[in-house]
Each structure stands twice: as C-alpha cells, then as structure tokens.
Design an enzyme around this catalytic site. Structure first.
Site, PDB file in Angstrom:
ATOM      1  N   GLU A   8       0.829  -1.090   0.009  1.00 56.71           N
ATOM      2  CA  GLU A   8       0.131  -0.146   0.022  1.00 56.71           C
ATOM      3  C   GLU A   8       0.971   1.283   0.105  1.00 56.71           C
ATOM      4  OE1 GLU A   8      -2.671   1.526  -0.410  1.00 56.71           O
ATOM      5  OE2 GLU A   8      -4.467   0.207  -0.059  1.00 56.71           O
ATOM      6  N   ASN A  39     -10.495   4.210   1.301  1.00 58.53           N
ATOM      7  CA  ASN A  39      -9.771   4.324  -0.059  1.00 58.53           C
ATOM      8  C   ASN A  39     -10.087   5.260  -1.050  1.00 58.53           C
ATOM      9  OD1 ASN A  39      -7.944   1.993   0.286  1.00 58.53           O
ATOM     10  ND2 ASN A  39      -9.673   0.698   0.026  1.00 58.53           N
ATOM     11  N   ASP A  87     -10.064   0.422  -4.993  1.00 57.26           N
ATOM     12  CA  ASP A  87      -9.155   0.413  -3.973  1.00 57.26           C
ATOM     13  C   ASP A  87      -8.365   1.732  -4.019  1.00 57.26           C
ATOM     14  OD1 ASP A  87      -6.880  -0.085  -1.969  1.00 57.26           O
ATOM     15  OD2 ASP A  87      -7.516  -2.198  -1.942  1.00 57.26           O
TER      16      ASP A  87
END
Length: 293
Positions: free
Chosen positions: A20, A149, A200
C-alpha cells in the site's frame, strides 16, 4: 471495457502481504511503499535499483515528504515524523482513540494538509473514519467508514475523492483549495458496487484523470472527472491495491498488490500476488505535495 494487456514489468519481486501507499520523492529519485501487515517500509532508488526494507514498530500505510530531512508516516499508532537519515521516529499526533483500528489509505492535498483514513484491523463494519490533518490539528471529516480508499484530489485542489470499498461508491466532494476542507456534502460519482472487484487506491494525474487500482480484478482503471471510464489496464496480480506516479517526470505508474487472505492454493494460482509493478504506459502524472508541518 476490455482490459489492455500488461506491457510493464515487475518493479520489485518482494511479495507484500498488503502492499500500500506507493509514493515518489523526486528530490532523491526514490520510490517508497508499505507492506502494512508485515510492518515494513520499502525504499527503491529507481535509477540504480538500490533497495532497502525498513522494519517498523507499527502498521504504517502512508508516507509524505515534509522536507529533505523528514518524512511523515501514518500508522495504527498515530502520525510520526521519520528522520530520513537515521530512520528515527517521533510521534507528531494521535489520530483517534481506537486501539483496534489502523490507518489505511491517505494522501496530501495541494494545500499541504493530509487526508487519512482509518479502519478496523479486521475490517469491521463502520469502525473507521476519514480525517483532515493540518499540522497537528486533526479534524474528523467522515465517520462510519469500513475500508477507506481512493483518497485523491484534482490538480487544483478544488475536488476531493474517496470511497468506502465495502460500499464501493466513489464519492466526489467540493473542497476549499486553500485548506483541503470540504465546502459541501459529498455526492456519488461512480457506483461500482454492481461490478466485480472493489475500488481500492487512486491517484489523480495532471489532467484530472483518476487512476484506480481495482482489488480482485487485477486492473488499474482510468476515469474522467465526470466518472466515465476511458481505459482498463491489466496487471499480473489479482489484488492490485494502489497506484503512484514515479520517475523524474512523473510519467510512469507504479502499482502495489497484496497476497493477504490467500491460502496456498490461491497463491500458487496467483504467483505474482504481493509484488510491486510498473504499469508500462506513459502517464501525465504529478508529484505529491509535501506535508506542511
């Protein structure tokens, strides 16, 4: 929309349980990203290929440059200032009094303020929130978020985007360009719920196009500011998690991925899960703003 076949490369072979927060520091030519669940900060110098992995004492998820000597890191323990030479960490401020939560997606607004999302460690329903951080002042913007997100901003800072991936509707909100604070209630820009996968992480390019990593479909989708999709790019990992612009001209795109929640059979069927990729297409990216401390 038919996906464009992958023409890029594996930027880093090390598989992250939950990759991430990719970002790039043009002053040093260095890409940074996190393996959240592995409590790691990854550092890759693009030109030389020099790689380092820094162990963290917490679950980090977002990094922003403060100045050449300091970085900001968002984590499950709050916001920390990291000394770039020594790696020493010092607490800047707490985010919330919820020990069962951790930080997730976030990004710095052009004003220098940070938007940062939190969520339950097991993605419990409605456990998280999205915050605005200006210096050490923390303001809660949106409560009852399950998986925050797609936090990103139009180039001029007047529009913000975010999503609760469990709801799967990308929200659009008008912002004060000087502060990064909302001026109106958010509205739905893209209703993605009826389609496979989850939206995402996202990033906005210099033209305002939204580049979104779609978890579960192994793609990066590109949307106009009006919400219409203009391209879908395929990647060789199913759980793509977040894109970030890299390179001296911000004209390349890196994409993180994850192997979390995969058993041995699933990982064998998805051998590149968790690796970090370069998409292999030319983009009109832009460098992330520094956090104003």
């Amino acid at each position: 929309m038919e996906a464009i076949p992958f023409s890029g490369r594996i930027l880093d072979e090390a598989p992250s349980q939950l990759g991430e927060g990719p970002t790039f520091d043009p002053a040093t030519g260095t890409a940074w990203w996190f393996n959240i669940k592995g409590q790691e900060l990854h550092e890759l110098h693009l030109e030389s290929g020099r790689k380092a992995v820094h162990a963290l004492p917490f679950l980090g998820s977002v990094l922003a440059v403060i100045d050449p000597a300091r970085q900001l890191i968002a984590s499950d323990q709050g916001l920390f200032v990291r000394d770039t030479r020594s790696g020493q960490l010092s607490l800047l401020t707490a985010l919330e009094d919820k020990p069962a939560n951790r930080s997730n997606d976030g990004r710095v607004h052009p004003s220098g303020a940070l938007w940062i999302g939190t969520m339950g460690r097991k993605a419990e329903d409605l456990s998280g929130a999205i915050y605005h951080v200006a210096g050490t002042k923390v303001t809660r913007l949106y409560a009852d978020i399950s998986i925050p997100n797609s936090i990103c901003f139009s180039p001029d800072g007047t529009i913000g985007y975010f999503i609760d991936s469990r709801v799967n509707k990308l929200m659009r909100v008008e912002l004060d360009a000087e502060t990064g604070l909302p001026k109106a209630e958010p509205t739905v820009l893209i209703d993605s719920k009826p389609y496979p996968g989850d939206m995402d992480g996202s990033v906005c390019d210099a033209d305002g196009l939204i580049w979104n990593a779609r978890w579960g479909t192994g793609t990066v989708d590109v949307y106009k500011p009006d919400g219409s999709m203009v391209a879908r790019h395929k990647l060789p990992a199913t759980q793509t998690s977040c894109p970030g612009f890299i390179g001296a001209k911000a004209d390349r795109l890196m994409v993180t991925s994850a192997w979390q929640d995969m058993d041995e059979t699933a990982r064998a069927a998805d051998p590149h899960a968790g690796k970090t990729f370069e998409l292999g297409v030319s983009v009109k990216g832009r460098f992330e703003p520094s956090f104003r401390l």
